[in-house]
Design an enzyme around this catalytic site. Structure first.
Site, PDB file in Angstrom:
ATOM      1  N   PHE B  11       0.850  -1.194   0.000  1.00  0.00           N
ATOM      2  CA  PHE B  11       0.000   0.000   0.000  1.00  0.00           C
ATOM      3  C   PHE B  11       0.886   1.243   0.000  1.00  0.00           C
ATOM      4  CE2 PHE B  11      -3.764   2.413   1.831  1.00  0.00           C
ATOM      5  CZ  PHE B  11      -4.562   2.197   0.722  1.00  0.00           C
ATOM      6  N   THR B  96       4.159  -4.988  -3.617  1.00  0.00           N
ATOM      7  CA  THR B  96       5.132  -4.799  -2.537  1.00  0.00           C
ATOM      8  C   THR B  96       6.470  -4.359  -3.135  1.00  0.00           C
ATOM      9  OG1 THR B  96       5.822  -7.122  -2.619  1.00  0.00           O
ATOM     10  CG2 THR B  96       4.006  -6.576  -1.120  1.00  0.00           C
ATOM     11  N   LYS B 125       8.920  -6.851  -9.088  1.00  0.00           N
ATOM     12  CA  LYS B 125       9.695  -7.684 -10.008  1.00  0.00           C
ATOM     13  C   LYS B 125      10.407  -8.856  -9.336  1.00  0.00           C
ATOM     14  CE  LYS B 125      10.981  -3.608 -12.755  1.00  0.00           C
ATOM     15  NZ  LYS B 125      10.426  -2.594 -11.833  1.00  0.00           N
ATOM     16  N   GLY B 206      10.849  13.180  -8.311  1.00  0.00           N
ATOM     17  CA  GLY B 206      10.228  12.011  -7.686  1.00  0.00           C
ATOM     18  C   GLY B 206      10.248  10.769  -8.553  1.00  0.00           C
ATOM     19  N   GLU B 209      14.673   6.962  -7.029  1.00  0.00           N
ATOM     20  CA  GLU B 209      14.692   6.663  -5.604  1.00  0.00           C
ATOM     21  C   GLU B 209      15.808   7.476  -4.940  1.00  0.00           C
ATOM     22  OE1 GLU B 209      12.486   4.531  -4.275  1.00  0.00           O
ATOM     23  OE2 GLU B 209      11.646   4.269  -6.268  1.00  0.00           O
ATOM     24  N   ASP B 220      17.402  -2.323 -13.089  1.00  0.00           N
ATOM     25  CA  ASP B 220      15.995  -2.163 -13.471  1.00  0.00           C
ATOM     26  C   ASP B 220      15.791  -2.602 -14.924  1.00  0.00           C
ATOM     27  OD1 ASP B 220      13.235  -0.910 -12.881  1.00  0.00           O
ATOM     28  OD2 ASP B 220      13.863   0.150 -14.691  1.00  0.00           O
ATOM     29  N   LYS B 224      13.745  -6.013 -16.539  1.00  0.00           N
ATOM     30  CA  LYS B 224      12.700  -5.872 -17.548  1.00  0.00           C
ATOM     31  C   LYS B 224      13.019  -6.671 -18.811  1.00  0.00           C
ATOM     32  CE  LYS B 224      11.043  -1.442 -15.797  1.00  0.00           C
ATOM     33  NZ  LYS B 224      11.314   0.013 -15.802  1.00  0.00           N
TER      34      LYS B 224
END
Lengths: 340, 340
Positions: B11, B96, B125, B206, B209, B220, B224
């Site tokens: 969340f 999460t 991922k 934003g 990170e 990353d 992918k």
């Protein structure tokens, strides 16, 4: 393994490329997708061939591959009705020439196939642009699908992206460079050439028809934006709803003036949604560097969807030749049958 | 109308955006797709909420919308097992945080959901890059699907195009600009800025990170291209198979040298197929004007598929923010359920 009967209507460049392709891809379709595609009948402008008992019409494809001018034994009395009455329903592949006045012979072929509960994969546009809602309703009633990637920029996945990748999003607008010939002409004029020279190049390269007016006058783009809007955004446009403009009156001066402003002239098929209303149009439009279609040049095609939740998404590329169109038809057939 | 239970894991920004989005899109999903999405449970790092009897967890979403710092009554003892045991199977939405070492908590969540015959829509991922084949096999055994558009460039439809639009084609290669942060930094350096300034801009906006190493070092992009290759081209790569390179050592001189040659430096995720072998890699590559990804700049992402029958197809754009990722999750859920 699920057997899937195929009946092919039209045996011009696209029809022949399709017949070759499903032979080439038969093993792959069995292994990867669990379907066994069998070409059971081919109809051309005069006569047809129907393989009642044999597994395939490979002899026709092999005769073509051997460079023979024609294959013997086309049956002038063969009817579609006769073929449907003897086969389990599969997919009718519509590759007859596009006619924007009456939609024939595609319209009759599609209506009859739907009545016999056959799915449709179409490369021809006429029947769909003239009778979109009627044919979709008939398909729904009969529990079958009409796919038409082959009629909406072929290997460029306009419909898949619009309906599947954007599921759940609102389509706020669509803009596309949907006709390779007109984009090539505009690109060549921007490079300093004349309209006539560019058109001749397109004809020499075999990508423009001897009578290129369907492309030049915007009709090809109009058909495509109409079908895409109807399929993706739920509009119910008929062809006469599309306000259209061609590139016939573009002058080198127009092009150079736009160029000086840092922009390029493109023939855009557009769906515009304003104040709760939708309209579709084909317009010669000057676009700047920030536009996602600015760099789409030559025979390339592309489409941009503007959405509420995903921003904008552009797809470009995809072969425009008969093999690319055949590949789009094959893709549609594969996607009709859910993978197990 | 088909009721579809949703259980949301995580969340944070994406989880909250997803909860908001399915409330916003609930009516549209009912009308257009015939599914009634009901958010029955939400789990966050500490505790969860389970709406046993009410139709929805709208109170949580409304509390968020009202700007309240938190919603009361999170149950610290709620277990996923308890939720699954009381509900008809639907879709587990995995949002999460991504962990590339152990894949938790996503791995445990997904395994448990599959065992209870729930479909998966994943934005995280870790579990997939570490246990791709195991999880896909478990899904198959249980007759459910794992969708992961949210983990493979989100609103950019990498997987849909690769699996649906290119059905029947052979994938000869894939090249993608798959990480927005690294592409922004390279673009800013090309414009004359420094690495540090560009990274700071990404952090201020934003999109990076506070610890941006997963992006900068190529992880990353590696995740992918691994997942996309496995899903689209049938490879079985694990994360350690991917040879990777980051952008940390790029100097302004490298950038300017490439620029003088008329090229740009891009961090590409690639699937390369040569001599019957496949390899995946993340490489800093200088590409020229003719490359379909040459003009993809700033935070934009894009992917190009090279095929045997359709030429090459490029998709670009798609929002990278939490709402875009939420929209990708929603799209996957809609596409799990065939339209009637």
């Amino acid at each position: 393994m699920r057997p899937v009967n195929i009946v092919l209507m039209g045996f011009g460049h696209v029809g022949k490329a399709f017949a070759r392709l499903i032979l080439e891809k038969r093993e792959l379709c069995r292994e990867r997708y669990g379907i066994d595609l069998t070409l059971k009948a081919i109809f051309r402008s005069k006569g047809g061939r129907f393989s009642r008992h044999r597994s395939d019409l490979t002899d026709i494809v092999e005769t073509m591959a051997a460079g023979a001018p024609d294959c013997p034994a086309w049956n002038l009395n063969l009817s579609l009705d006769e073929v449907f009455s003897e086969l389990e329903p599969g997919v009718l592949v519509e590759c007859t020439p596009t006619d924007l006045t009456k939609g024939e012979p595609g319209l009759g072929n599609i209506r009859e196939a739907l009545a016999w509960k056959w799915h449709i994969a179409a490369a021809s546009k006429g029947a769909l642009v003239l009778r979109f809602k009627e044919l979709m309703d008939q398909a729904k009633t009969n529990g079958v699908q009409i796919k038409f990637s082959g009629a909406t920029a072929a290997a460029l996945p306009t419909l898949d992206v619009g309906t599947i990748s954007l599921a759940g999003a609102e389509i706020l607008g669509i803009e596309g460079i949907l006709t390779g010939v007109t984009n090539l002409i505009l690109t060549r004029m921007e490079e300093g050439g004349t309209f006539k020279e560019a058109l001749k190049e397109a004809q020499d390269r075999g990508i423009a028809e001897p009578d290129p007016s369907l492309d030049i006058d915007g009709w090809d783009s109009a058909c495509k934006i109409q079908l895409i809007s109807n399929a993706v955004a739920g509009t119910e446009f008929v062809l006469s709803d599309i306000v259209l403009e061609g590139i016939g009156s573009v002058t080198p001066e127009d092009i150079q003036k736009t160029k000086k402003e840092g922009r390029v002239l493109k023939l855009l098929g557009r769906l515009v949604r304003e104040g709760g209303k939708s309209r579709a149009e084909v317009r010669l439009t000057a676009i700047g560097k920030d536009h996602p279609l600015f760099h789409v040049s030559g025979t390339n095609k592309a489409i941009t969807y503007f959405t509420d939740t995903m921003g904008y998404i552009t797809v470009s590329g995809g072969k425009s030749d008969p093999r690319g169109t055949a590949a789009a038809l094959l893709k549609d057939i594969i996607n009709i049958y859910p993978r197990g």
